[in-house]
Design an enzyme around this catalytic site. Structure first.
Site, PDB file in Angstrom:
ATOM      1  N   HIS A 189     -10.793  -8.053 -31.313  1.00 51.30           N
ATOM      2  CA  HIS A 189     -11.764  -7.884 -30.227  1.00 51.30           C
ATOM      3  C   HIS A 189     -11.026  -7.683 -28.897  1.00 51.30           C
ATOM      4  O   HIS A 189     -11.329  -8.346 -27.911  1.00 51.30           O
ATOM      5  CB  HIS A 189     -12.660  -9.122 -30.113  1.00 51.30           C
ATOM      6  CG  HIS A 189     -13.490  -9.403 -31.322  1.00 51.30           C
ATOM      7  ND1 HIS A 189     -13.955 -10.666 -31.644  1.00 51.30           N
ATOM      8  CD2 HIS A 189     -13.944  -8.575 -32.301  1.00 51.30           C
ATOM      9  CE1 HIS A 189     -14.658 -10.606 -32.754  1.00 51.30           C
ATOM     10  NE2 HIS A 189     -14.666  -9.349 -33.179  1.00 51.30           N
ATOM     11  N   PRO A 190     -10.059  -6.773 -28.838  1.00 42.13           N
ATOM     12  CA  PRO A 190      -9.272  -6.632 -27.605  1.00 42.13           C
ATOM     13  C   PRO A 190     -10.087  -6.001 -26.480  1.00 42.13           C
ATOM     14  O   PRO A 190     -10.925  -5.123 -26.704  1.00 42.13           O
ATOM     15  CB  PRO A 190      -8.125  -5.711 -28.032  1.00 42.13           C
ATOM     16  CG  PRO A 190      -8.710  -4.881 -29.137  1.00 42.13           C
ATOM     17  CD  PRO A 190      -9.652  -5.806 -29.871  1.00 42.13           C
TER      18      PRO A 190
END
Length: 539
Positions: free
Chosen positions: A474-475
């Site tokens: 989930h960058p």
């Protein structure tokens, strides 16, 4: 569509945000839109099958398959980072869990200088996007492009996990995207009648019939064309060679948390010394491009199950796989119609915290080995419960490896660099072990496989986390939004110091939300589309 064709808007990247932009900006028929996607069409059985996402984890036809630079805090291990390289982007290869984050996340964005991004102001865009299977209420919408559904089938392990969580003191929660996030319950997913509902399916499929929308696949954007610090077009590579297109109004960069800062830097927008070192002419020295990279962090606790009711059992039996395949093809039901990530919880690692900072994910499988080539399940029934730290303090960056636009960027994660980041993970492990010992779940567990109950001291738990933990895919944050001089984009997502250029994707998040990031990325694109169209209508 040859060199120099002019469009009102050019969008680079047909991912979770890009598909939304293309559909909304072309909706009225007034504006011409070009959508460029480096990957191909979203074709293939496993893309549209909910349980197919593990088969996309290491497929280079639909996946960028990025590898980070060595992470010092993880013993200099690299972190494999899959990202969608296909129409729909990561929404075409992810686990489809629909979570918006906590309401306070967006109020904090507002406090950080992102005017217009409070929870009350973004909620209408979540609702606009949504077609909620449960119907309309204060928090949910119907009739939007994005299907949001309950699991078609419940699972005995998920039922036991939820009941065990309640026995451990966690409140039940039937809607993590409603009045309160805290609690334990089943997830909803972006699926519909047994099929994945990516943004390519939800937004782009019908929009492609419009004559004012042109979609070009296998077209890798290599540079934004700039004249006097104004974006005027895009250079992109196809099988036929380099092409260019001109933008009458705006260029919208939607390459994701890695691709967007890379494209800006390749275009001469970014930290000046770094660009000069890579042999790129500096057009606009914007030092924070690529900074502020952060992600949730997770580690897997795995348990041997006492009953053959897990997806491990399906994977090891050809008769079961054949039966599941036939059931799916005939009825769009059965194991292939679900994503296997049934239930979860949002909890606090410390009672003194005001809101949850941990997400606990329950998966109906366990793996003996996890590599970039895929996961190998255990040869016995197993389940996994993972603590995910939602509020990381550690920050990394994205840089260029070279001036070659076809080269992958240099991804520098920093993880567990603060005491809190590590303590929260230890707290998550302890909480999962407490849940596993409750009467509802304990009979279904014969042993803890990973890390094993012999790993008990705080020192040993920390070593386990550093050895087997990973960024949680989930960058965000590499083109940070804000009103301060260090922000890459302003509250309307305009790149600071450059006209007619915006970034619209998860890279603009100043802080990661407390939950899965796909739904917030879609919301960002919905809100951006509205802002862009309002500006276009006034001149």
């Amino acid at each position: 569509m040859g060199n120099g064709t002019v469009y009102d808007f050019i969008i680079t990247g047909a991912g979770s945000a890009g598909c939304v932009l293309a559909a909304r900006l072309s909706e009225s028929g007034t504006h011409s839109v070009l959508l460029l996607e480096a990957g191909g069409e979203d074709k293939g059985f496993w893309i549209h099958t909910p349980l197919g996402f593990p088969f996309l984890f290491s497929n280079p036809k639909v996946n960028w398959m990025f590898e980070s630079e060595p992470v010092a805090e993880l013993g200099n291990r690299t972190a494999y980072t899959p990202r969608g390289k296909v129409l729909g982007g990561s929404s075409s290869i992810n686990g489809m869990v629909y979570i918006r984050g906590h309401a306070r996340d967006y109020d904090e964005w507002q406090q950080l200088g992102c005017s217009g991004w409070s929870y009350d102001e973004v909620l209408p865009y979540f609702k606009k996007a949504e077609d909620q299977s449960r119907g309309r209420d204060h928090f949910h919408g119907i009739g939007g492009p994005l299907k949001v559904s309950d699991h078609q089938e419940t699972h005995p392990l998920a039922d036991a996990f939820i009941e065990a969580g309640i026995q451990a003191g966690i409140s039940p929660n039937g809607d993590f995207n409603g009045a309160s996030q805290e609690g334990i319950g089943y997830y909803q997913t972006n699926s519909f009648r047994g099929k994945r509902w990516s943004t390519a399916t939800a937004y782009l499929k019908s929009a492609r019939n419009r004559p004012n929308l042109h979609v070009v696949t296998n077209a890798h954007a290599t540079r934004v064309l700039l004249e006097e610090r104004r974006a005027v077009g895009v250079e992109y590579r196809t099988a036929a060679g380099l092409e260019t297109a001109r933008a009458r109004r705006e260029v919208l960069v939607s390459g994701g948390v890695f691709g967007s800062p890379q494209l800006l830097m390749l275009s001469g927008i970014g930290p000046g010394d770094h660009l000069r070192g890579a042999g790129i002419d500096v057009i606009h020295d914007l030092p924070t491009v690529g900074k502020n990279l952060h992600d949730h962090f997770f580690v897997q606790l795995m348990f041997r199950c006492s009953k053959p009711i897990t997806l491990n059992d399906l994977s090891r039996s050809w008769p079961k796989k054949l039966a599941a395949g036939l059931q799916y093809l005939a009825l769009r039901s059965g194991p292939l119609s679900i994503n296997g990530i049934f239930a979860g919880a949002f909890v606090r690692s410390d009672e003194r915290l005001e809101r949850p900072d941990l997400q606990l994910n329950m998966n109906a499988w366990s793996v003996a080995k996890r590599t970039r080539d895929g996961a190998v399940p255990h040869p016995f029934p197993g389940l996994t419960i993972s603590p995910v730290h939602l509020k990381p303090e550690s920050r990394g960056e994205v840089l260029l490896k070279s001036s070659d636009p076809m080269a992958a960027p240099a991804i520098h994660f920093r993880c567990l660099s603060t005491i809190y980041d590590l303590d929260a993970m230890v707290g998550g492990i302890q909480m999962i072990r407490k849940i596993a010992q409750q009467p509802a779940l304990k009979p279904l567990i014969t042993e803890e496989i990973q890390p094993g109950l012999n790993v008990e001291s705080e020192r040993d738990l920390e070593a386990f986390i550093r050895q087997l933990g990973y960024p949680n895919l989930h960058p965000v944050g590499t083109c940070r939004m804000g009103s301060d001089p260090g922000a890459v984009v302003d509250a309307k997502l305009n790149v600071n110091g450059v006209r007619s250029l915006r970034v619209v994707d998860a890279s603009v998040m100043p802080r990661v939300v407390a939950g899965n990031t796909n739904a917030p990325t879609i919301m960002i694109a919905e809100k951006a589309s509205d802002m862009i169209l309002k500006e276009a209508s006034t001149g």
